[in-house]
Scaffold this active site. Structure first.
Site, short mmCIF file in Angstrom:
data_model
loop_
_atom_site.label_atom_id
_atom_site.label_comp_id
_atom_site.label_asym_id
_atom_site.label_seq_id
_atom_site.Cartn_x
_atom_site.Cartn_y
_atom_site.Cartn_z
N HIS A 198 -48.00 6.64 102.78
CA HIS A 198 -47.35 8.11 102.85
C HIS A 198 -48.50 8.90 103.87
O HIS A 198 -48.02 10.25 103.97
CB HIS A 198 -47.43 8.59 102.15
N HIS A 299 -38.06 1.45 110.81
CA HIS A 299 -37.48 2.50 109.45
C HIS A 299 -36.53 2.60 108.11
O HIS A 299 -35.93 3.11 109.94
CB HIS A 299 -38.31 3.41 109.43
#
Length: 390
Positions: A198, A299
């Site tokens: 992240h 993604h």
């Protein structure tokens, strides 16, 4: 054929809002669905779609390249993630119309079939955000991972990198190693594990220290080890890591991916077809990645139409690796939308229906109107009060 209307439909799916885009034509019963979901930006994106709509009214929806060019160049200001997401949703719907108009699935129009099935993975907790972002206990991690495997998946992604600054203590590093060891021992060697950083490490040193703990357990890839946009930092991590490195979900358009190819800064790229400009832009990115010997793992923690768009892209993309997916994220999923994704084990079947193969029940969708999304950033603060990346 001409475009006569552009509308948005927002569906609150508990952890996020799905933003569906409907494009209508002057052909009776012919319309297309796309998706432009962007967490915490729902009202901004729906406003952007509304602002862009006049640029395409009256145009032939099958002229996809030309319409996207108009949306980019006649917007005057350079488009960031909000504008690019709006364009992506419009572009998905154009492909849906094109496929329906000729009676073919979209993957046929993208160059045809390059595989017989599409490998997918899901998240720890099967989409429950609390499980995804707040599982730092080895016992809970093991139980939740086994629940994913019991659903038939042979690949899963976890987020257990702690919120980090420019340095990290040995205790935090070793805890990450213990978590990875627990996970690998629980699922065995036949299940692939991906770790999403992240972008939390604020330095290449911290990123590499965590990777050193993870690499002995054979991760499929470590994702976004540093913040997006710093190609040199990403190259340093990629060169020194003992495992594959992936990134790209927050990049917009080919121009932001190009430096990664030029500097061999990744092993696997992760364009989000819902945010980067659409399917056609994704194909350009994938082709350049192929030349740079990089795989593509799109993604997609977004909604069902984004998943359908990704499925068609994956079928037609030779250097595709694996697809993130969030099917069945809410109990009423199948009441609102019918999608072409059919999973057996850890694979989606190749769809045959025309267009994207999506059907929306607008009456059911209206039962789940917009609700502001919850921010999950409360913990992204160091003990001394320093704000860090979520």
């Amino acid at each position: 054929m001409a475009i006569t209307g552009v509308k948005t439909l927002v569906v609150n799916a508990e952890m996020r809002n799905w933003i569906f885009v409907k494009i209508e034509t002057d052909q009776d019963g012919l319309f297309g669905w796309g998706e432009a979901s962007l967490n915490w930006k729902t009202r901004a994106v729906t406003g952007a779609v509304e602002d862009l709509a006049p640029l395409i009214l009256g145009r032939d929806p099958r002229d996809i390249e030309q319409i996207v060019r108009v949306l980019k160049k006649h917007s005057y200001y350079r488009l960031g993630i909000i504008g690019a997401t709006a364009i992506s949703g419009i572009e998905h719907a154009l492909w849906d119309i094109f496929g329906k108009s000729v009676g073919l699935p979209v993957w046929r129009l993208l160059g045809g079939q390059t595989r017989d099935k599409v490998r997918v993975y899901t998240h720890l907790g099967l989409g429950d955000m609390k499980s995804v972002y707040e599982t730092f206990d080895p016992g809970a991690l093991r139980d939740k991972a086994l629940a994913v495997v019991e659903k038939g998946y042979d690949a899963l992604k976890v987020v257990f990198i702690p919120y980090s600054g420019h340095s990290v203590g040995i205790g935090a590093r070793r805890h990450v190693g213990r978590l990875m060891k627990t996970l690998r021992e629980a699922v065995g060697d036949d299940v692939d594990i991906m770790i999403d950083f992240h972008g939390r490490p604020a330095s290449t040193a911290v990123a590499l220290q965590f990777i050193e703990e993870l690499a002995p357990y054979g991760p499929m890839f470590c994702e976004e080890p540093v913040q997006p946009g710093d190609t040199e930092a990403l190259r340093i991590v990629t060169e020194r890591a003992g495992c594959p490195i992936a990134s790209g979900e927050r990049l917009v358009g080919f121009e932001e991916f190009e430096p990664l190819f030029r500097q061999n800064a990744l092993h696997i790229i992760q364009p989000d077809l819902n945010h980067t400009g659409g399917i056609l832009e994704g194909k350009r990115i994938a082709a350049a990645a192929d030349q740079a010997m990089m795989g593509v793992a799109p993604h997609n923690p977004n909604g069902p139409i984004a998943g359908a768009a990704a499925l068609h892209f994956d079928v037609a993309t030779p250097n595709f690796v694996i697809q993130e997916e969030m099917s069945g994220a809410v109990p009423w999923y199948d009441d609102v939308v019918r999608v072409p994704m059919r999973r057996t084990g850890s694979y989606w079947a190749v769809p045959e229906a025309p267009g994207l193969g999506v059907e929306i029940d607008e009456r059911e969708a209206a039962k789940h109107p917009f609700v502001p999304e919850v921010f999950h950033t409360k913990g992204a603060v160091l003990p001394d009060g320093t704000i860090v990346d979520w």
